[in-house]
Design a protein around this motif. Structure first.
Motif, PDB file in Angstrom:
ATOM      1  N   LEU A 166       0.853  -1.186   0.000  1.00 56.44           N
ATOM      2  CA  LEU A 166       0.000   0.000   0.000  1.00 56.44           C
ATOM      3  C   LEU A 166       0.888   1.234   0.000  1.00 56.44           C
ATOM      4  CD1 LEU A 166      -2.773   1.322   0.148  1.00 56.44           C
ATOM      5  CD2 LEU A 166      -2.633   1.209   2.636  1.00 56.44           C
ATOM      6  N   GLU A 167       0.775   2.014  -1.062  1.00 51.81           N
ATOM      7  CA  GLU A 167       1.546   3.241  -1.186  1.00 51.81           C
ATOM      8  C   GLU A 167       0.707   4.425  -0.741  1.00 51.81           C
ATOM      9  OE1 GLU A 167       4.170   1.847  -5.058  1.00 51.81           O
ATOM     10  OE2 GLU A 167       2.187   2.732  -5.308  1.00 51.81           O
ATOM     11  N   LYS A 168       1.371   5.477  -0.310  1.00 55.39           N
ATOM     12  CA  LYS A 168       0.661   6.615   0.274  1.00 55.39           C
ATOM     13  C   LYS A 168      -0.186   7.354  -0.757  1.00 55.39           C
ATOM     14  CE  LYS A 168       3.623   7.554   4.227  1.00 55.39           C
ATOM     15  NZ  LYS A 168       4.371   8.576   4.974  1.00 55.39           N
ATOM     16  N   TRP A 169       0.243   7.343  -2.002  1.00 55.76           N
ATOM     17  CA  TRP A 169      -0.492   8.100  -3.011  1.00 55.76           C
ATOM     18  C   TRP A 169      -1.547   7.248  -3.725  1.00 55.76           C
ATOM     19  CZ3 TRP A 169       4.757   7.047  -3.209  1.00 55.76           C
ATOM     20  CH2 TRP A 169       5.141   6.058  -4.122  1.00 55.76           C
ATOM     21  N   LYS A 170      -1.786   6.025  -3.243  1.00 56.38           N
ATOM     22  CA  LYS A 170      -2.810   5.161  -3.826  1.00 56.38           C
ATOM     23  C   LYS A 170      -3.771   4.715  -2.731  1.00 56.38           C
ATOM     24  CE  LYS A 170       0.018   3.401  -7.632  1.00 56.38           C
ATOM     25  NZ  LYS A 170       0.553   2.199  -8.308  1.00 56.38           N
ATOM     26  N   ARG A 171      -5.017   4.507  -3.144  1.00 55.62           N
ATOM     27  CA  ARG A 171      -6.044   4.123  -2.179  1.00 55.62           C
ATOM     28  C   ARG A 171      -6.184   2.608  -2.051  1.00 55.62           C
ATOM     29  NH1 ARG A 171     -11.029   8.392  -3.454  1.00 55.62           N
ATOM     30  NH2 ARG A 171      -9.818  10.291  -3.078  1.00 55.62           N
ATOM     31  N   THR A 172      -5.741   1.867  -3.022  1.00 60.67           N
ATOM     32  CA  THR A 172      -5.852   0.413  -2.994  1.00 60.67           C
ATOM     33  C   THR A 172      -4.461  -0.198  -3.064  1.00 60.67           C
ATOM     34  OG1 THR A 172      -6.104   0.332  -5.403  1.00 60.67           O
ATOM     35  CG2 THR A 172      -8.125   0.445  -4.091  1.00 60.67           C
ATOM     36  N   GLU A 173      -4.361  -1.430  -2.611  1.00 59.33           N
ATOM     37  CA  GLU A 173      -3.097  -2.139  -2.649  1.00 59.33           C
ATOM     38  C   GLU A 173      -2.774  -2.584  -4.075  1.00 59.33           C
ATOM     39  OE1 GLU A 173      -3.410  -5.325   0.116  1.00 59.33           O
ATOM     40  OE2 GLU A 173      -2.869  -4.099   1.835  1.00 59.33           O
ATOM     41  N   THR A 174      -1.504  -2.616  -4.357  1.00 56.53           N
ATOM     42  CA  THR A 174      -1.030  -3.050  -5.668  1.00 56.53           C
ATOM     43  C   THR A 174       0.065  -4.093  -5.487  1.00 56.53           C
ATOM     44  OG1 THR A 174       0.573  -1.239  -5.733  1.00 56.53           O
ATOM     45  CG2 THR A 174      -1.579  -0.850  -6.762  1.00 56.53           C
ATOM     46  N   ARG A 175       0.282  -4.877  -6.513  1.00 59.40           N
ATOM     47  CA  ARG A 175       1.330  -5.890  -6.480  1.00 59.40           C
ATOM     48  C   ARG A 175       2.674  -5.228  -6.757  1.00 59.40           C
ATOM     49  NH1 ARG A 175      -0.235 -11.312  -7.091  1.00 59.40           N
ATOM     50  NH2 ARG A 175       1.851 -11.714  -7.870  1.00 59.40           N
ATOM     51  N   TYR A 176       3.680  -5.640  -6.017  1.00 54.48           N
ATOM     52  CA  TYR A 176       5.018  -5.127  -6.283  1.00 54.48           C
ATOM     53  C   TYR A 176       5.729  -5.962  -7.346  1.00 54.48           C
ATOM     54  CZ  TYR A 176       6.753  -8.884  -3.215  1.00 54.48           C
ATOM     55  OH  TYR A 176       7.038 -10.091  -2.654  1.00 54.48           O
ATOM     56  N   MET A 177       5.165  -7.110  -7.694  1.00 55.23           N
ATOM     57  CA  MET A 177       5.677  -7.945  -8.776  1.00 55.23           C
ATOM     58  C   MET A 177       4.487  -8.424  -9.605  1.00 55.23           C
ATOM     59  SD  MET A 177       8.709 -10.324  -7.171  1.00 55.23           S
ATOM     60  CE  MET A 177       8.914 -11.109  -8.750  1.00 55.23           C
ATOM     61  N   ASP A 178       4.676  -8.467 -10.908  1.00 54.90           N
ATOM     62  CA  ASP A 178       3.621  -8.971 -11.784  1.00 54.90           C
ATOM     63  C   ASP A 178       3.458 -10.480 -11.602  1.00 54.90           C
ATOM     64  OD1 ASP A 178       3.296  -6.436 -12.791  1.00 54.90           O
ATOM     65  OD2 ASP A 178       4.687  -6.767 -14.455  1.00 54.90           O
ATOM     66  N   LYS A 179       2.267 -10.949 -11.932  1.00 58.23           N
ATOM     67  CA  LYS A 179       2.036 -12.381 -11.897  1.00 58.23           C
ATOM     68  C   LYS A 179       2.937 -13.077 -12.913  1.00 58.23           C
ATOM     69  CE  LYS A 179      -2.830 -12.003 -10.530  1.00 58.23           C
ATOM     70  NZ  LYS A 179      -4.229 -12.329 -10.909  1.00 58.23           N
ATOM     71  N   PRO A 180       3.387 -14.284 -12.593  1.00 56.21           N
ATOM     72  CA  PRO A 180       4.272 -14.986 -13.556  1.00 56.21           C
ATOM     73  C   PRO A 180       3.568 -15.196 -14.892  1.00 56.21           C
ATOM     74  CG  PRO A 180       4.297 -16.053 -11.397  1.00 56.21           C
ATOM     75  CD  PRO A 180       3.200 -15.049 -11.356  1.00 56.21           C
TER      76      PRO A 180
END
Length: 929
Positions: A407-421
């Motif tokens: 979870l980054e401060k400038w985003k409201r939702t969580e994101t993946r730090y690595m793409d799916k394989p």
């Protein structure tokens, strides 16, 4: 000690030197049939492994630095009839010296006295404009001696160093005018800081006039100095002589080039091609336009490249007032730019040695996967989580990497730090896309619909690094590959003896075909030498003349195909016992060769070679006239009609692409709709003309108007007409099937005269930029512009407006039709076949959102009855008649009767006959009644 000059010779025996112009091209297999490129030799370079210093300069040259020229077709889609015109560029590249083909001559237009004679000679080119490949804009190129409106020191420096000056087109008149001095201080005043009196035509610094001018007058307004203003007032008061509108202004700008007969002097032409051109640090021109500070020209280190306006100011930056109310939580504590609003990616520099050692031991326990330990994305997230733990005084043992989300401060939702394989199928589709489109990743993304463009870009970086890693491991195991002899370092004696470089003209492109060979352009069967032809022609060879014109000038005059002239009777006479079929037509030949620009190949540094271009067949869509791969562009198996699948409502599986049949051809077999496929909303044939039972198509299948769809009454309409008529809808908008709503088209559309064909039959549409009205089919034949526009919607109306998102732009989508007079309008239009990231065309998106009939609210018959309800109201004129009779079908029963002026007074038509007169064919009356 003067520098030793080592001569360089081409295979044809010509000696090439620095500043000579040459043809440059890699072998045929690499350039894939594209024409030669034109360039200027800037310098010859030794091999990369040559020793440094003076000894390394005296060696066998293996590389050359070239300053490229562009052809107009390389940088734009505008048709250019002159194959000898080029665009200069301040762009150089180091290439293999063996790519040099032959010498040519490139001269500025102003240095040529006889242009027509110059273009008649072989290997002669000229230029008068420059294209910058970085800002993608064209500039004018003028001689530096023509720049007069400059101080003496700046003008002398330009003339001493450079032969040409690169400027914007609107700057040329000011720069070539006489020297402009301020009438007050007698100091040079550039155009940006000066103003001209509209009366005496003198110039002034805006700060020298009293009172000083804060800004220039607006466009369309003038300014006069104090003496001229006073003189004007006196003339107005006296009223005894006409007003003086200003003095004629003299100018020293270069005169317009005459249009008389050019001077044909052979000696003069030879002098022009050998004129000395000044070069400063290997370049003959520099930028001196409206974004240049004139005094910077005196600095030899000043950049010579074209520039654009800086992106500073209120137009590009948001100016937030100090008293704005921040509704976000903790607004008082979290000031903008403070520590609490900064996302800390790494704080390793604040750790002590013991803390760093503890962190390394904890990091080793996070995973046992060797691939993750070397992953940049994984290591970046590990450093981020350890840094957050250090800043919050948590022990490093609490950090784990089980969750793939952050979870980054400038985003409201969580994101993946690595793409799916990526799966094997996705990797295969990605590599196929690279083979077809190269590094155009947006086109590659269309081949991998399960991934976003951001994932494709990231994976491309990993994929390329993996290939480099494999290459490096192969070099470590087996050593570097042996260089070819032409690229190896040679001794001084070998270098001083001269060298021959460049491939021979027949290397890889000369063919020895059979005796029945035919040129793919001019159709000739006789030629001393045959050359390989580019893709897209009917044959794979070119004659000597066409091959030379294509390789050197990118000019290919293709002769249209025609039927074989061998009579059938002669063939039958030879073989009377066999049944002979009539001769087949030759395959169609494009009017021009491929225009794809070849990728520049450089040997300055080792890099992964670009993937090979795809050999998949390309079809040309008849709606947008652009090529596309088979599957995205469909071709009818019977009539060879070609169109993008998204603009004709075709949904075809991968196994049925080759067997696709258009709706008109399919109806000839199934006969589900009328065999007469003429459009019901277009002008009909004139009455009284005897028509066959099954009339031919009004247009051959080489136009988008061949795309038609059946209506609810078993008639037909053009896809173009049904899409751009607002009243018409579809039962199935995804397939554009079953057109509904012809009876709801407004009456004034049927009675208005078309401004193109001047007929009152059929229904018209209105231009989006003026009041002209015309049939959609007539506008398409005349080349009018069709497309879609997205208008922003106010927040108060978003609940009641259907909004769509196309290519990142959200709003209300509407159809746009523009006359040729509005081609330069500032509308942002999307073409019919323009696709978004999901592969849907603009026409598909519009029809799906706005053209779907309400099939869930009522069945088809009830929907038709509701549309006909307004037509059942009796006319006031009809109410006065006791028992009207239809003049054609003689019926006395109809919901409404309409007067027919062409048949005389008191003559009426029933509702059915009146409707069919305006919409359907009169031959269908028997079926209706």
């Amino acid at each position: 000690m003067s520098e030793t000059v080592i001569p360089v010779y081409l295979k044809n025996g010509e000696e090439v030197k620095v500043n000579d112009h040459v043809y440059c091209s890699p072998p045929w297999a690499v350039r894939d049939g594209t024409p030669y490129s034109v360039a200027r030799i800037m310098e010859f370079l030794p091999p990369e492994d040559a020793p440094k210093g003076p000894e390394g300069k005296l060696c066998f040259y293996s590389r050359v630095r070239l300053a490229w020229y562009y052809r107009p077709s390389d940088v734009s889609d505008r048709p250019v009839t002159d194959s000898r015109i080029l665009l200069a560029a301040i762009y150089s590249e180091i290439c293999d010296i063996n790519q040099l083909r032959a010498k040519c001559y490139v001269v500025h237009r102003d240095k040529i006295s006889d242009l027509s004679g110059w273009k008649k000679r072989p290997d002669r080119f000229y230029f008068n404009r420059l294209f910058d490949p970085y800002i993608k804009r064209e500039f004018e190129v003028i001689q530096s001696v023509d720049c007069r409106n400059l101080p003496d020191n700046i003008r002398d420096t330009l003339i001493e160093r450079y032969e040409y000056v690169v400027v914007e087109k609107e700057v040329v008149p000011d720069l070539t005018d006489v020297l402009r001095l301020c009438d007050s201080c007698q100091i040079w005043c550039p155009s940006a800081d000066s103003v001209q009196c509209d009366g005496c035509k003198r110039f002034f610094h805006m700060g020298c006039v009293q009172p000083p001018l804060a800004a220039k007058p607006s466009r369309g307004y003038g300014w006069t100095c104090a003496p001229c203003s006073k003189r004007h007032e006196e003339e107005v008061d006296s009223r005894d002589r006409p007003l003086n509108t200003g003095f004629p202004r003299k100018t020293n700008a270069p005169a317009m080039r005459g249009r008389g007969r050019p001077r044909k002097d052979r000696l003069q032409a030879e002098k022009e091609e050998k004129l000395d051109i000044k070069h400063f640090r290997m370049w003959p021109f520099r930028y001196f336009g409206q974004h240049t500070v004139a005094e910077d020209t005196l600095d030899p280190e000043d950049l010579i490249f074209p520039r654009t306006a800086i992106r500073l100011g209120a137009k590009f930056q948001a100016l937030v007032p100090d008293d704005i109310v921040n509704t976000e939580p903790h607004a008082e504590q979290d000031a903008r730019g403070g520590d609490n609003t900064v996302e800390v990616l790494s704080a390793i520099n604040i750790l002590s040695d013991s803390e760093a050692a503890e962190m390394e031991s904890c990091k080793a326990r996070l995973t046992n996967d060797k691939g993750l330990r070397s992953s940049v994305d994984w290591l970046t997230e590990v450093i981020h989580r350890f840094s957050v733990a250090a800043l919050t005084a948590r022990p490093f043992s609490t950090v784990n990497m089980k969750s793939p989300m952050r979870l980054e401060k400038w985003k409201r939702t969580e994101t993946r730090y690595m793409d799916k394989p990526w799966g094997p199928e996705e990797i295969a589709a990605f590599e196929d896309g690279l083979a077809a489109h190269g590094a155009e990743l947006r086109a590659v993304r269309e081949e991998v619909p399960t991934r976003s463009i951001y994932e494709v870009v990231r994976f491309y970086g990993h994929w390329k690094c993996a290939r480099l890693g494999e290459e490096n491991r192969r070099i470590l195991e087996h050593g570097k590959p042996v260089k070819p002899p032409a690229k190896q370092y040679r001794s001084l004696e070998e270098a001083a003896a001269g060298q021959h470089v460049g491939p021979s003209e027949d290397e890889g492109s000369v063919l020895h075909p059979s005796k029945t060979a035919t040129c793919g352009a001019c159709r000739t069967r006789e030629s001393k030498t045959w050359w390989k032809a580019p893709k897209g022609l009917s044959t794979s060879i070119l004659c000597e003349t066409c091959g030379t014109n294509w390789r050197k000038y990118a000019d290919l005059n293709v002769r249209p195909t025609r039927e074989e002239s061998v009579p059938v009777a002669a063939v039958v006479a030879k073989k009377p016992a066999e049944k002979v079929a009539p001769p087949e037509k030759r395959e169609g030949t494009p009017l021009q060769g491929p225009v794809a620009k070849r990728a520049r190949t450089s040997t300055s540094a080792q890099s992964t070679p670009p993937p090979a271009l795809s050999t998949a067949p390309q079809l040309r869509c008849m709606a947008c006239h652009k090529n596309g791969p088979l599957g995205k562009v469909l071709q009818c198996k019977r009539c060879s009609f070609r169109v993008h699948a998204g603009v004709c409502g075709a949904i075809v599986g991968p196994n049925s692409v080759d067997s696709w049949i258009c709706d008109v051809c399919k109806n000839e077999e199934l006969q589900e709709a009328a065999l007469n496929s003429e459009c019901l909303v277009c002008p009909r044939e004139r009455k009284g003309v005897v028509k066959p039972a099954v009339p031919p198509n009004p247009l051959p299948p080489d136009s988008y108007l061949h795309a038609r769809k059946p209506t609810e009454g078993q008639g037909w309409t053009h896809v173009l007409c049904s899409v751009f008529m607002n009243e018409i809808t579809y039962t199935d908008a995804s397939r554009l099937r079953c057109v509904e709503g012809l009876s709801s088209i407004a009456r004034h559309r049927w009675t208005t005269r078309c401004s193109i064909c001047h007929q009152t039959e059929g229904a018209v549409i209105r231009c989006s930029d003026c009041n002209r009205e015309y049939h959609a089919s007539c506008a398409w034949k005349q080349g009018y512009k069709f497309g879609f526009e997205i208008q922003p919607v106010k927040s108060s109306r978003r609940d009641t407006t259907t909004m769509i998102t196309f290519k990142g732009e959200s709003g209300c989508m509407g159809p746009i039709v523009s006359c040729k007079e509005h081609q330069r309008s500032k509308r942002d239009m999307y073409g019919l076949c323009e696709m978004n990231e999901g592969g849907e065309t603009a026409l598909q998106v519009y029809c799906r959102a706005y053209k779907q009939a309400p099939v869930t609210q009522a069945h088809g018959l009830l929907r038709k009855a509701r549309r006909l309800d307004p037509l059942f109201r009796l006319d006031a004129y009809q109410a006065e008649q006791d028992d009207p009779e239809c003049f054609r079908c003689r019926t006395h029963f109809s919901p409404a009767f309409y007067p027919v002026k062409t048949q005389g007074e008191n003559t009426f038509a029933c509702h059915s006959c009146h409707f069919l007169d305006n919409v359907a064919d009169s031959a269908m009356l028997v079926d209706v009644h």
